[in-house]
Design a protein around this motif. Structure first.
Motif, short mmCIF file in Angstrom:
data_model
loop_
_atom_site.label_atom_id
_atom_site.label_comp_id
_atom_site.label_asym_id
_atom_site.label_seq_id
_atom_site.Cartn_x
_atom_site.Cartn_y
_atom_site.Cartn_z
N THR A 1 0.85 -1.19 0.00
CA THR A 1 0.00 0.00 0.00
C THR A 1 0.89 1.23 0.00
O THR A 1 1.76 1.38 0.86
CB THR A 1 -0.91 0.03 1.24
OG1 THR A 1 -1.75 -1.13 1.22
CG2 THR A 1 -1.80 1.27 1.23
N LYS B 1 -2.80 3.73 -2.60
CA LYS B 1 -2.99 2.84 -3.75
C LYS B 1 -2.37 1.49 -3.41
O LYS B 1 -1.52 1.37 -2.53
CB LYS B 1 -2.33 3.43 -5.01
CG LYS B 1 -2.95 4.73 -5.50
CD LYS B 1 -2.28 5.18 -6.78
CE LYS B 1 -2.87 6.47 -7.31
NZ LYS B 1 -2.62 7.61 -6.46
N THR C 1 -6.75 1.23 -7.13
CA THR C 1 -7.19 2.18 -6.10
C THR C 1 -7.67 1.41 -4.88
O THR C 1 -7.82 0.18 -4.89
CB THR C 1 -8.32 3.07 -6.62
OG1 THR C 1 -9.49 2.26 -6.84
CG2 THR C 1 -7.92 3.75 -7.92
#
Length: 562
Positions: free
Chosen positions: A392, A397, A424
């Motif tokens: 992450t 993202k 996302t």
């Protein structure tokens, strides 16, 4: 009583702010700060809703006090209608409205009480206030102290470097001056000695030649006299004297040519004062070692002061929190996972063995079911590729590495088809980079460096490298990509100042690279009494956590300064 004001020493009565005539002031609108007479009091109440205008009797001090203490909505002028205040909130448009706004622009919209909306906003702002006090301000203070420490460190380093330069400069000046002076004195002494030898050689010859010159001049004078007197005898004598002088002149032998010194300036070669080299500031120290009661920590992720770890021996996932220098288990999932990561919202994403789906872990406390469906939800599917690692980014993202179907989870020596995906937090695909057996063997760890993606690629059980891609999927640089510079990467993190820390479990070592892949520093974890390091993560407050494969103190906290 009506409020009075002083004017040129006299007490002048206030007039009603609406009719501007009546001085019988009995009421006051606390929202508009209007002084009102009894007649205008009713008119003023009709202009705006009663709930906006709080009109009190000026003789009732208790009413004024109570009204002041109540949670009133402060009147705000409408930006579209300057003569009116906001009176309600349009829930449909999420904006404040006045009476004219409601009629002209917000017909049939759902309205809300400003007081209720204000209360909700206040409640939300108080949450932000709590976040500011507990997270934002401590982070600012921590970063400020860090910057202050760096300024102090660099100031001392500047003073030390300048002091060293000046001392060395003075030393070189004195040394060079002394050397040149000694050289000049020696040269001058050699020239003087040679001049003495020249004098001893030439001066006697000069004296002899002077004598000969004097004799010849005397003979010449005699020749003039003898030729005038026709004295034959004297002529014969003079002839013999000239012959003797010529013989003496011919007999005089010049000694060897005298050597002389010619000074030639040496080529000016200015001595170098030294060399300047930029050194990266990166200090590391172990501040805490904790017993977790876990047998082996081999996967880690950090968020909001919590640690998510995989217990390799028991094949489960635990959510831990430190409290009074001890570890408290907050939640546990009895499932075996290949990799884990955590979104900034606290949602936990895992990769399961032999599955193409990324799963969200259920937030139910202590999930003990062995049925995967009971404790996970599908988040994203990488089919037909098999996911191998997760990360992450700081902007929330998710980066995923995948390998072709049938590829064993253990590293293999030959390249395979690899996809790197960027999605996302809502599982929407942003980028997909395909590498068709031309770059990677087995990507097993990922981190990010700004917009760059850093991938730890295992070439075999005993060799690996770090490959860094730009945001278009192009290789920017690699580290450890040859036999003499190979590295095994069990885990890695990126720091806020764009350095990459690699965990080499075989050598029990941390290596630090800069954003261009240049080696900066390394530490032996044995120097910190850290044994069997397996996993690593970095917290929001920039502390590095090292998880180990042993019972006892197997969680270590390292703090660094860049």
């Amino acid at each position: 009583m009506a409020d009075n004001i002083s004017m040129e020493g006299a007490q002048m009565p206030q007039i009603c702010h609406m009719c501007e005539e009546n001085t019988d002031i009995k009421f006051k609108c606390l929202d508009c700060a209007f002084l009102l007479c009894p007649r205008c009091r009713k008119l003023h109440a009709k202009v705006k809703t009663e709930y906006v205008h709080q009109i009190v009797d000026m003789r009732d001090e208790r009413a004024i006090t109570n009204a002041t203490k109540t949670n009133r909505v402060i009147p705000i002028r409408c930006e579209f209608h300057e003569d009116e205040n906001y009176i309600m909130c349009c829930k449909s448009c999420q904006q404040l409205v006045c009476a004219t706004c409601i009629v002209t622009m917000h017909q049939k919209h759902e309205m809300g009480d400003m007081k209720l909306i204000n209360s909700a906003k206040v409640k939300k702002l108080k949450k932000y206030q709590d976040k500011i006090d507990k997270i934002i301000l401590p982070n600012i203070s921590r970063n400020y102290n860090r910057c202050d420490d760096l300024m102090e460190f660099h100031t001392k380093e500047v003073d030390r470097a300048k002091s060293g330069i000046r001392k060395w400069q003075n030393y070189l000046i004195k040394t060079v001056a002394q050397f040149v002076n000694e050289d000049a004195d020696e040269f001058c002494e050699q020239i003087d000695n040679n001049m003495e030898a020249i004098k001893q050689n030439i001066l006697p010859q000069l004296s002899e030649l002077d004598d000969m010159k004097r004799n010849i001049k005397e003979i010449r004078s005699e020749i003039d006299r003898v030729t005038s007197s026709n004295d034959f005898t004297q002529m014969i004598y003079i002839k013999k004297s000239i012959k003797s002088s010529l013989e003496n002149l011919n007999a005089q032998k010049m000694k060897e040519r005298t050597q002389y010194f010619e000074f030639t300036q040496s080529e000016l070669r200015i001595p170098k004062l030294g060399e300047m080299a930029l050194k990266t500031v990166f200090h590391l120290q172990c501040t805490q070692s904790i017993q977790t009661r876990l047998a082996c920590i081999d996967k880690m992720a950090s968020y909001n002061g919590k640690l998510l770890v995989r217990n390799l021996n028991l094949k489960n996932v635990c959510l831990l929190k430190t409290f009074n220098n001890e570890i408290i288990e907050k939640q546990k999932w009895n499932i075996d996972v290949k990799d884990i990561t955590v979104l900034q919202t606290g949602e936990i994403i895992v990769i399961l063995f032999d599955k193409t789906e990324l799963r969200l872990l259920s937030k139910r406390q202590h999930v003990t079911s062995k049925t995967i469906g009971d404790c996970t939800n599908i988040f994203f599917d990488t089919a037909p590729q098999i996911p191998t690692a997760l990360h992450t980014t700081r902007d929330n993202k998710i980066i995923i590495s995948t390998v072709e179907t049938g590829r064993d989870w253990l590293p293999m020596d030959n390249p395979c088809t690899v996809e790197i995906l960027v999605i996302t937090a809502k599982s929407e695909l942003i980028f997909r980079f395909m590498f068709d057996k031309n770059l990677f063997c087995f990507p097993n760890k990922i981190t990010s460096l700004g917009t760059d993606i850093c991938i730890a690629d295992s070439i075999s059980d005993y060799s690996g490298r770090l490959v860094t891609l730009d945001n278009k999927g192009k290789v920017k640089w690699t580290y450890g990509d040859n036999e003499t510079n190979s590295v095994i990467i069990a885990d890695m993190v990126s720091t806020p100042l764009c350095n990459i820390v690699l965990l080499d479990p075989c050598q029990s070592m941390l290596r630090v690279l800069d954003s261009k892949g240049a080696f900066l520093n390394s530490w032996s974890l044995r120097d910190f009494d850290i044994a069997n390091p397996y996993a690593m993560t970095i917290s929001n407050d920039e502390k590095i956590f090292i998880g180990c494969g042993q019972v006892g103190s197997n969680l270590h906290i390292l703090e660094f300064r860049e």
